[in-house]
Motif scaffolding. Structure first.
Motif, PDB file in Angstrom:
ATOM      1  N   VAL A  64     -30.299  15.609  46.364  1.00 13.49           N
ATOM      2  CA  VAL A  64     -31.549  16.207  46.394  1.00 13.49           C
ATOM      3  C   VAL A  64     -31.852  17.742  45.827  1.00 13.49           C
ATOM      4  O   VAL A  64     -32.101  17.889  45.224  1.00 13.49           O
ATOM      5  CB  VAL A  64     -31.803  16.268  47.233  1.00 13.49           C
ATOM      6  N   PHE A  65     -30.909  18.318  46.034  1.00 14.83           N
ATOM      7  CA  PHE A  65     -30.508  20.053  46.215  1.00 14.83           C
ATOM      8  C   PHE A  65     -30.575  19.974  44.285  1.00 14.83           C
ATOM      9  O   PHE A  65     -30.897  20.952  43.865  1.00 14.83           O
ATOM     10  CB  PHE A  65     -29.190  20.689  47.009  1.00 14.83           C
ATOM     11  N   ALA A  66     -29.065  19.679  43.911  1.00 11.30           N
ATOM     12  CA  ALA A  66     -29.242  19.308  41.996  1.00 11.30           C
ATOM     13  C   ALA A  66     -30.475  18.748  41.222  1.00 11.30           C
ATOM     14  O   ALA A  66     -30.482  19.335  40.760  1.00 11.30           O
ATOM     15  CB  ALA A  66     -28.172  18.301  42.091  1.00 11.30           C
ATOM     16  N   LEU A  67     -31.067  18.145  42.723  1.00 12.93           N
ATOM     17  CA  LEU A  67     -32.624  17.663  41.596  1.00 12.93           C
ATOM     18  C   LEU A  67     -33.722  18.385  41.513  1.00 12.93           C
ATOM     19  O   LEU A  67     -35.108  19.025  40.097  1.00 12.93           O
ATOM     20  CB  LEU A  67     -33.492  16.352  41.726  1.00 12.93           C
ATOM     21  N   VAL A  68     -34.055  19.242  42.953  1.00 12.70           N
ATOM     22  CA  VAL A  68     -34.791  20.400  43.061  1.00 12.70           C
ATOM     23  C   VAL A  68     -34.440  22.148  41.916  1.00 12.70           C
ATOM     24  O   VAL A  68     -35.709  22.335  42.066  1.00 12.70           O
ATOM     25  CB  VAL A  68     -35.612  20.905  44.414  1.00 12.70           C
ATOM     26  N   TRP A  69     -32.791  21.968  42.060  1.00 12.37           N
ATOM     27  CA  TRP A  69     -32.568  23.266  42.138  1.00 12.37           C
ATOM     28  C   TRP A  69     -32.995  23.978  40.686  1.00 12.37           C
ATOM     29  O   TRP A  69     -33.621  25.245  40.161  1.00 12.37           O
ATOM     30  CB  TRP A  69     -30.978  23.020  41.716  1.00 12.37           C
ATOM     31  N   PRO A  70     -33.508  23.085  39.673  1.00  9.90           N
ATOM     32  CA  PRO A  70     -34.407  23.394  38.418  1.00  9.90           C
ATOM     33  C   PRO A  70     -35.528  24.193  38.428  1.00  9.90           C
ATOM     34  O   PRO A  70     -36.023  25.067  37.814  1.00  9.90           O
ATOM     35  CB  PRO A  70     -33.721  22.566  37.292  1.00  9.90           C
ATOM     36  N   SER A  71     -36.321  22.777  39.557  1.00  8.67           N
ATOM     37  CA  SER A  71     -37.624  23.744  39.781  1.00  8.67           C
ATOM     38  C   SER A  71     -37.900  25.114  40.394  1.00  8.67           C
ATOM     39  O   SER A  71     -38.347  25.942  40.450  1.00  8.67           O
ATOM     40  CB  SER A  71     -38.116  22.511  40.914  1.00  8.67           C
ATOM     41  N   LEU A  72     -36.579  24.872  41.281  1.00 12.38           N
ATOM     42  CA  LEU A  72     -37.231  25.802  42.107  1.00 12.38           C
ATOM     43  C   LEU A  72     -36.500  27.699  41.604  1.00 12.38           C
ATOM     44  O   LEU A  72     -37.346  28.702  41.592  1.00 12.38           O
ATOM     45  CB  LEU A  72     -35.879  26.224  43.359  1.00 12.38           C
ATOM     46  N   ILE A  73     -35.526  27.656  40.828  1.00 12.71           N
ATOM     47  CA  ILE A  73     -35.081  28.735  39.805  1.00 12.71           C
ATOM     48  C   ILE A  73     -35.851  28.693  38.791  1.00 12.71           C
ATOM     49  O   ILE A  73     -36.633  30.468  38.325  1.00 12.71           O
ATOM     50  CB  ILE A  73     -34.250  28.283  38.280  1.00 12.71           C
TER      51      ILE A  73
END
Length: 123
Positions: free
Chosen positions: A83-92
């Motif tokens: 899940v973190f890998a899924l949201v990481w690009p959006s967070l950046i």
């Protein structure tokens, strides 16, 4: 649990297997989620991903103290990483859009340290 023992996974090598599985899951998630994120956009991923991360962290914390909980906690760790890998690009992307360039790198560093620290505390 017996199914894991048949795969050669026991208490002594559980951490190694968890880290290997987690790394493979992150890599596969990033490979497959790129086109999905490009099509769907980052906002829906954040709206679904952040509450999911919260629930996974809470469930891992509640499982870790129970008998056999290390196996369940290891599974939750892999799910958290996916899940973190899924949201990481959006967070950046959100940090880059809404924070000044001077603060972006420290914000991203804080996010990385916080995520890894959370995982270390959980184990």
């Amino acid at each position: 649990p017996p199914p894991l023992r048949s795969l050669g996974i026991n208490q002594s090598n559980l951490l190694s297997v968890t880290l290997l599985t987690s790394t493979l899951a992150i890599s596969l998630t990033k490979l497959l989620s790129g086109p999905v994120l490009d099509r769907v956009g980052g906002e829906p991923c954040l709206l679904l991903g952040l509450p999911t991360l919260t629930l996974l962290f809470l469930s891992a914390a509640s499982l870790s103290g129970r008998a056999g909980g290390m196996y369940a906690c290891s599974l939750v760790v892999v799910c958290v990483d996916v899940v973190f890998a899924l949201v990481w690009p959006s967070l950046i992307n959100m940090i880059s859009l809404y924070r000044p360039p001077q603060a972006s790198s420290s914000d991203i560093s804080s996010l990385v340290v916080g995520g890894r620290l959370g995982m270390a505390v959980m184990f």
